[in-house]
Design an enzyme around this catalytic site. Structure first.
Site, short mmCIF file in Angstrom:
data_model
loop_
_atom_site.label_atom_id
_atom_site.label_comp_id
_atom_site.label_asym_id
_atom_site.label_seq_id
_atom_site.Cartn_x
_atom_site.Cartn_y
_atom_site.Cartn_z
N GLY A 91 0.84 -1.19 0.00
CA GLY A 91 0.00 0.00 0.00
C GLY A 91 0.87 1.23 0.00
O GLY A 91 2.07 1.15 0.29
N CYS A 118 5.37 -6.12 1.52
CA CYS A 118 5.75 -4.71 1.53
C CYS A 118 5.08 -3.99 2.71
O CYS A 118 5.41 -4.27 3.85
CB CYS A 118 5.41 -4.07 0.19
SG CYS A 118 6.22 -2.49 -0.04
N TYR A 119 4.13 -3.11 2.48
CA TYR A 119 3.47 -2.45 3.60
C TYR A 119 2.89 -3.50 4.56
O TYR A 119 2.94 -3.34 5.79
CB TYR A 119 2.35 -1.53 3.09
CG TYR A 119 1.64 -0.77 4.18
CD1 TYR A 119 2.18 0.40 4.69
CD2 TYR A 119 0.44 -1.24 4.72
CE1 TYR A 119 1.55 1.10 5.71
CE2 TYR A 119 -0.20 -0.55 5.73
CZ TYR A 119 0.35 0.62 6.22
OH TYR A 119 -0.28 1.31 7.22
N HIS A 205 7.84 -7.57 -4.00
CA HIS A 205 6.49 -7.88 -4.47
C HIS A 205 6.45 -9.17 -5.31
O HIS A 205 6.82 -9.14 -6.49
CB HIS A 205 5.96 -6.72 -5.32
CG HIS A 205 5.64 -5.51 -4.51
ND1 HIS A 205 4.39 -5.24 -4.02
CD2 HIS A 205 6.43 -4.50 -4.07
CE1 HIS A 205 4.41 -4.11 -3.33
NE2 HIS A 205 5.64 -3.64 -3.35
N GLU A 207 3.88 -10.53 -6.44
CA GLU A 207 2.71 -10.54 -7.33
C GLU A 207 2.98 -9.89 -8.69
O GLU A 207 2.17 -10.00 -9.60
CB GLU A 207 1.51 -9.86 -6.64
CG GLU A 207 1.57 -8.34 -6.51
CD GLU A 207 2.36 -7.83 -5.30
OE1 GLU A 207 3.17 -8.60 -4.78
OE2 GLU A 207 2.17 -6.67 -4.91
N ASP A 263 -19.77 -7.43 -20.55
CA ASP A 263 -20.30 -7.77 -19.22
C ASP A 263 -21.80 -8.08 -19.27
O ASP A 263 -22.25 -9.09 -18.73
CB ASP A 263 -20.04 -6.63 -18.23
CG ASP A 263 -18.58 -6.26 -18.18
OD1 ASP A 263 -17.75 -7.13 -18.50
OD2 ASP A 263 -18.26 -5.11 -17.85
N LYS A 405 -12.29 -8.82 -14.96
CA LYS A 405 -12.68 -8.73 -16.38
C LYS A 405 -12.20 -9.94 -17.20
O LYS A 405 -12.95 -10.48 -18.00
CB LYS A 405 -12.09 -7.45 -16.96
CG LYS A 405 -12.53 -7.14 -18.38
CD LYS A 405 -13.83 -6.43 -18.36
CE LYS A 405 -14.26 -5.99 -19.73
NZ LYS A 405 -15.50 -5.23 -19.67
#
Ligand code: XMP
Length: 549
Positions: A91, A118-119, A205, A207, A263, A405
């Site tokens: 964050g 991280c944060y 990170h 990710e 969608d 999505k």
């Protein structure tokens, strides 16, 4: 411009969020999410939305269902959710800032495996006895990391690997309860683990793709440490969603607005599978749709699925409402208002309607951690149908509200929707009106529609449609002098706009090959009567927006 989506063709209502990620006051969904049924889930505590979303996507890549919740969720509620593992996201804050997002410390006592990133690492250290300091210089970019422990979470990692760092603060001291697992030249505590609790934390990170083996680290965490078996599949999601829709709807009727976008098409296909003839779809043709859009929707939903489809031909009404209006915001307002009027009038004709289905996606549901008002802030406003369910007295169904999505697209293909529809570029609610600058007329729309179809067709032929995020034509309120044959012309100018973007909040113009641009230009000038000049828009967002109005 009005408030914009990151998910441009969704139809989500205005809603608030409660700390557990369920909808707050306002429109309540009639169905609990289908994936709530899954026993094995990982929960991400959101300390800054972008990071949290990326982590959730990566965990789902491991076929493990992952849910994002607010960072201030109570330990009690967390225990009820009973996740197999908890990830504390990165964050933008500093743990020492006033109002820095915090965690209920009792969560560390639940015995659930925790990974702080991280944060999230700094939060964990602060809670469990480490010290966090502001480093003199922010560290941002690739770093070589030395892994001193190759067990558990780092199983399969080499002795030294590239990782991605992005932080200001870092842990400067760890209590005796922690052991170092990895370090870099500037970060002595690049990764640590608690000696007695199942708590792991890393400054880098895993990710992001710039940490090439970050997927392995997340895999180790969710599969080995948390014990998830990786059995979550979109197909199972569809089956569970269908079961739940049937249970919630019973014998009642559901209305679904169709726009030609991904969608709403996927929502309608899913509902059709679940309840078939109890579904009624409404397409409001405002006269500002793309070429053949009405036909594509009719082919798919009326001819292929045999769904009850109501097409409202409202071109005259919209054009009357827009007559003489040049100001962009006013155009949008009138279109929004006319849409609601048309939709409502048609919905009222469907006598036994009880539910309204909407294509709200997961990013619309989770809050923006960056918002100054904090985690309870409104998610987003939708331009098209916000507020309609209450006004019509309908219950709301949002079967896609747990999906990203790309998952929606995959679900669409599984449900049998054609690739062409599933991969269609987003299209704004006000349609071609925001690409037909100045006053909108039937004649101008006809010119624009043809030019637009050529842009899309040529990009498809070049095999670049999926590589561009949005590609379209804009009709400028400009005439310029040209020469065709021996004659002087004084005709319209068209701008071609193609952008690449991940989230539609920022975008770069697409660096299309010159020969493709040349073909687009030649065809538009030759084939579209009334156009003698084509320009390519090379502005990025910001400062320009994607649409011109
Ligand atoms: P801008 O022009 O703000 O557009 O850079 C970002 C994305 O949002 C889409 N867009 C809209 N979508 N209703 C929608 O459903 C709208 O009023 C609207 N305006 C812009 C735009 O096409 C792009 O994908």
């Amino acid at each position: 411009m009005t408030t914009q989506d990151t998910n441009p063709d969704s139809q989500s209502p205005v809603r608030g969020n409660t700390p557990d990620g369920r909808s707050g006051p306002g429109t309540m969904p009639a169905t609990e999410s289908a994936v709530m049924l899954t026993e094995q889930r990982i929960v991400v505590l959101d300390f800054g939305s972008q990071y949290a979303q990326l982590i959730a996507r990566r965990v789902r890549d491991q076929h493990v269902y992952c849910q994002i919740v607010r960072h201030d969720i109570t330990a009690e509620r967390m225990a009820e959710l009973a996740p197999r593992g908890i990830i504390l996201s990165g964050g933008p804050s500093s743990v020492y800032e006033e109002n820095a997002p915090q965690i209920d410390p009792a969560i560390f006592d639940l015995g659930i495996p925790i990974l702080g990133i991280c944060y999230g690492m700094q939060v964990a250290c602060q809670a469990l006895g480490g010290k966090v300091d502001n480093t003199p210089s922010r560290e941002y970019g690739r770093a070589m990391c030395e892994f001193v422990d190759h067990e558990s979470i780092f199983r399969g990692m080499q002795a030294s690997e590239q990782v991605w760092m992005s932080h200001g603060d870092q842990v400067s001291h760890i209590a005796d309860d922690f052991t170092v697992m990895a370090r870099t030249s500037t970060c002595p505590y690049a990764a640590i683990r608690h000696n007695t609790r199942p708590v792991f934390a890393m400054q880098f990170h895993p990710e992001v793709t710039h940490t090439p083996h970050g997927g392995q680290i997340l895999h180790n965490f969710v599969r080995d440490i948390c014990g998830c078996d990786g059995s979550w599949r979109l197909g199972d999601f569809a089956d569970a969603a269908i079961t739940q829709i049937r249970a919630a709807v019973g014998k009642k009727r559901v209305i679904c607005g169709l726009s030609g976008g991904v969608d709403s098409s996927v929502v309608a296909a899913l509902l059709y599978k679940a309840i078939g003839p109890q579904l009624s779809c409404i397409l409001v043709d405002n006269g500002m749709l793309r070429k053949n859009e009405q036909r594509i929707v009719i082919d798919e939903f009326s001819n292929h699925f045999k769904a009850d489809l109501h097409v409202v031909d409202a071109e005259d009404q919209f054009l009357d409402d827009l007559a003489g209006v040049e100001e962009p915001q006013e155009k949008r307002r009138r279109i929004g208002y006319a849409f609601i009027e048309c939709f409502k009038a048609e919905a009222k004709k469907i006598e036994d309607a009880h539910f309204l289905a909407q294509g709200t996606l997961y990013p619309d549901v989770i809050e923006s951690g960056a918002d100054k008002d904090g985690p309870a802030a409104t998610i987003k406003l939708h331009h098209n149908v916000g507020g309609l369910p209450e006004e019509l007295g309908f219950e709301l169904i949002e079967p896609l509200r747990d999906l990203f999505k790309d998952e929606v697209r995959r679900l669409g293909l599984e449900l049998g929707l054609p690739e062409q529809l599933v991969w269609r570029h987003p299209f704004p609610g006000p349609g071609l009106a925001v690409r037909c600058l100045g006053e909108v007329t039937r004649e101008k729309l006809a010119v624009l529609r043809e030019a637009d179809a050529i842009v899309v067709e040529e990009i498809e032929n070049a095999g670049l449609y999926r590589e561009t995020s949005q590609a379209f034509a804009v009709l400028l309120p400009v005439q310029s002098v040209g020469v065709m044959g021996d004659a002087r012309t004084y005709d319209n100018a068209v701008a071609v706009r193609c952008v690449n973007t991940d989230d539609f909040m920022t975008a770069d113009w697409s660096h299309l090959p010159y020969d493709l641009l040349a073909r687009i230009s030649t065809r538009i000038i030759n084939e579209v009567k009334g156009v003698n000049r084509v320009c390519y828009d090379i502005s990025s967002k910001p400062p320009a927006t994607i649409e011109w109005e």
